[in-house]
Design a protein around this motif. Structure first.
Motif, short mmCIF file in Angstrom:
data_model
loop_
_atom_site.label_atom_id
_atom_site.label_comp_id
_atom_site.label_asym_id
_atom_site.label_seq_id
_atom_site.Cartn_x
_atom_site.Cartn_y
_atom_site.Cartn_z
N SER A 1 20.57 31.24 -3.99
CA SER A 1 20.55 32.57 -3.38
C SER A 1 20.55 32.39 -1.86
CB SER A 1 19.30 33.33 -3.80
OG SER A 1 18.14 32.73 -3.22
N ASP A 2 20.84 33.46 -1.15
CA ASP A 2 20.81 33.39 0.31
C ASP A 2 19.43 32.99 0.82
OD1 ASP A 2 23.48 34.05 0.48
OD2 ASP A 2 23.12 36.18 0.89
N GLU A 3 18.37 33.49 0.18
CA GLU A 3 17.00 33.15 0.59
C GLU A 3 16.72 31.67 0.36
OE1 GLU A 3 13.26 33.49 2.17
OE2 GLU A 3 14.89 34.94 2.23
N GLN A 4 17.16 31.12 -0.76
CA GLN A 4 16.98 29.69 -1.03
C GLN A 4 17.75 28.84 -0.03
OE1 GLN A 4 18.25 29.92 -5.14
NE2 GLN A 4 16.24 29.18 -5.81
N LYS A 5 18.95 29.28 0.31
CA LYS A 5 19.75 28.54 1.30
C LYS A 5 19.04 28.55 2.65
CE LYS A 5 24.29 29.14 -0.77
NZ LYS A 5 25.61 29.75 -0.67
N ALA B 1 0.81 -1.21 0.00
CA ALA B 1 0.00 0.00 0.00
C ALA B 1 0.85 1.27 0.00
CB ALA B 1 -0.92 0.00 1.21
N ARG B 2 2.11 1.19 0.37
CA ARG B 2 2.97 2.37 0.41
C ARG B 2 3.32 2.82 -1.00
NH1 ARG B 2 6.81 2.40 5.34
NH2 ARG B 2 5.67 1.09 6.78
N ALA B 3 3.58 4.09 -1.11
CA ALA B 3 4.03 4.63 -2.39
C ALA B 3 5.43 4.10 -2.67
CB ALA B 3 4.04 6.14 -2.34
N SER B 4 5.74 3.93 -3.92
CA SER B 4 7.09 3.50 -4.27
C SER B 4 8.06 4.63 -3.95
CB SER B 4 7.16 3.15 -5.75
OG SER B 4 7.10 4.33 -6.54
N ALA B 5 9.33 4.29 -3.84
CA ALA B 5 10.35 5.31 -3.59
C ALA B 5 10.37 6.33 -4.73
CB ALA B 5 11.71 4.65 -3.41
N VAL B 6 10.13 5.87 -5.95
CA VAL B 6 10.12 6.77 -7.10
C VAL B 6 8.96 7.77 -6.97
CG1 VAL B 6 9.76 6.90 -9.61
CG2 VAL B 6 11.30 5.17 -8.66
N GLU B 7 7.77 7.29 -6.60
CA GLU B 7 6.63 8.19 -6.43
C GLU B 7 6.87 9.17 -5.29
OE1 GLU B 7 3.65 5.24 -5.76
OE2 GLU B 7 3.09 5.11 -7.87
N HIS B 8 7.38 8.65 -4.19
CA HIS B 8 7.65 9.50 -3.03
C HIS B 8 8.70 10.55 -3.36
CE1 HIS B 8 7.85 10.51 1.21
NE2 HIS B 8 9.17 10.41 1.16
N THR B 9 9.76 10.14 -4.05
CA THR B 9 10.82 11.07 -4.42
C THR B 9 10.30 12.12 -5.39
OG1 THR B 9 12.51 9.39 -4.05
CG2 THR B 9 13.13 11.25 -5.46
N GLY B 10 9.48 11.70 -6.34
CA GLY B 10 8.90 12.66 -7.27
C GLY B 10 8.08 13.72 -6.55
N ALA B 11 7.30 13.31 -5.57
CA ALA B 11 6.50 14.26 -4.78
C ALA B 11 7.40 15.19 -3.98
CB ALA B 11 5.55 13.51 -3.85
N GLN B 12 8.47 14.65 -3.40
CA GLN B 12 9.39 15.47 -2.63
C GLN B 12 10.12 16.48 -3.53
OE1 GLN B 12 9.84 15.60 0.73
NE2 GLN B 12 8.07 14.25 0.81
N ILE B 13 10.50 16.04 -4.73
CA ILE B 13 11.15 16.94 -5.68
C ILE B 13 10.22 18.10 -6.02
CG2 ILE B 13 11.90 17.13 -8.09
CD1 ILE B 13 13.15 14.30 -7.74
N LYS B 14 8.96 17.78 -6.27
CA LYS B 14 7.97 18.82 -6.59
C LYS B 14 7.82 19.80 -5.43
CE LYS B 14 4.24 20.53 -8.79
NZ LYS B 14 4.41 21.93 -8.62
N GLN B 15 7.74 19.29 -4.20
CA GLN B 15 7.62 20.17 -3.03
C GLN B 15 8.85 21.06 -2.90
OE1 GLN B 15 6.78 17.43 0.28
NE2 GLN B 15 5.01 18.73 0.68
N LEU B 16 10.03 20.47 -3.07
CA LEU B 16 11.26 21.27 -2.97
C LEU B 16 11.30 22.33 -4.07
CD1 LEU B 16 13.95 18.57 -2.16
CD2 LEU B 16 13.30 20.50 -0.71
N GLN B 17 10.96 21.95 -5.27
CA GLN B 17 10.99 22.89 -6.38
C GLN B 17 10.02 24.05 -6.13
OE1 GLN B 17 10.40 21.12 -10.22
NE2 GLN B 17 11.39 22.83 -11.26
N ASP B 18 8.85 23.75 -5.62
CA ASP B 18 7.88 24.80 -5.30
C ASP B 18 8.39 25.69 -4.17
OD1 ASP B 18 6.24 23.74 -7.25
OD2 ASP B 18 4.86 22.77 -5.83
N LEU C 1 11.55 26.22 -3.22
CA LEU C 1 12.80 26.93 -3.52
C LEU C 1 12.69 27.89 -4.70
CD1 LEU C 1 15.35 24.03 -3.03
CD2 LEU C 1 14.79 25.88 -1.44
N LYS C 2 11.63 27.75 -5.49
CA LYS C 2 11.46 28.61 -6.66
C LYS C 2 12.74 28.61 -7.51
CE LYS C 2 8.08 31.55 -4.38
NZ LYS C 2 7.98 30.91 -3.10
N ILE C 3 13.03 27.46 -8.07
CA ILE C 3 14.23 27.26 -8.87
C ILE C 3 14.22 28.22 -10.06
CG2 ILE C 3 15.59 25.57 -10.18
CD1 ILE C 3 15.18 24.87 -7.17
#
Length: 160
Positions: free
Chosen positions: A138-142, A46-63, A65-67
């Motif tokens: 940037s300093d804000e992203q850090k 029932a758990r999400a795969s590591a790929v699905e979980h990582t994809g979601a985490q990447i999206k959260q980080l990208q949002d 950090l405003k890359i």
């Protein structure tokens, strides 16, 4: 002399801690813990795969950090390693699921050792692109990244 040692040791320790935390975030759901290995295997399915979980985490980080466009190549290098690590963890999880009913205690212990070694290798692969990406922030992203690594929270919620 002490100040110079601090200037070298502290940033190095910070990078290691951040990489460990990043790995923990991305691979927390990759496999059941040793203590929970006696539970029914249906919960693992029932758990999400590591790929699905990582994809979601990447999206959260990208949002969060405003890359920027200028950072996109470094970001892509980092996320590529993250996704490769997740695929590797999914393969190990699948192997465990296929063999779990026939594994004895020694085989289980060896498998957990294999998982630990894989995670260490993944962290070692992740540090260089993360370090390069972090240096280009940037300093804000850090500041946002440091907060995420300290608290595990994404977004603009007030952090204590």
């Amino acid at each position: 002399m002490n100040q110079r040692a601090y200037q070298v040791v502290f940033p190095a320790a910070l990078v290691v801690v951040m990489a460990a935390f990043l790995s923990a975030i991305f691979f927390a759901n990759a496999t059941p813990s040793f203590a929970a290995s006696h539970t029914k295997k249906t919960t693992a399915v029932a758990r999400a795969s590591a790929v699905e979980h990582t994809g979601a985490q990447i999206k959260q980080l990208q949002d969060s950090l405003k890359i920027t466009e200028a950072q996109q190549a470094l970001w892509n290098n980092l996320t590529q390693v993250m996704m490769e690590n997740a695929k590797e963890m999914d393969a190990l999880t699948k192997e465990r699921a296929e063999n779990s009913k026939t594994m004895n205690a020694v085989e289980r212990m060896k498998f957990h050792s294999q998982i630990t070694e894989a995670r260490l290798a993944q962290q070692k692969r992740l540090i260089p692109p993360f370090e390069t990406f972090y240096a280009g922030m940037s300093d804000e992203q850090k500041k946002i990244t440091d907060t995420i690594f300290t608290t595990g929270r994404h977004g603009k919620k007030k952090l204590n």
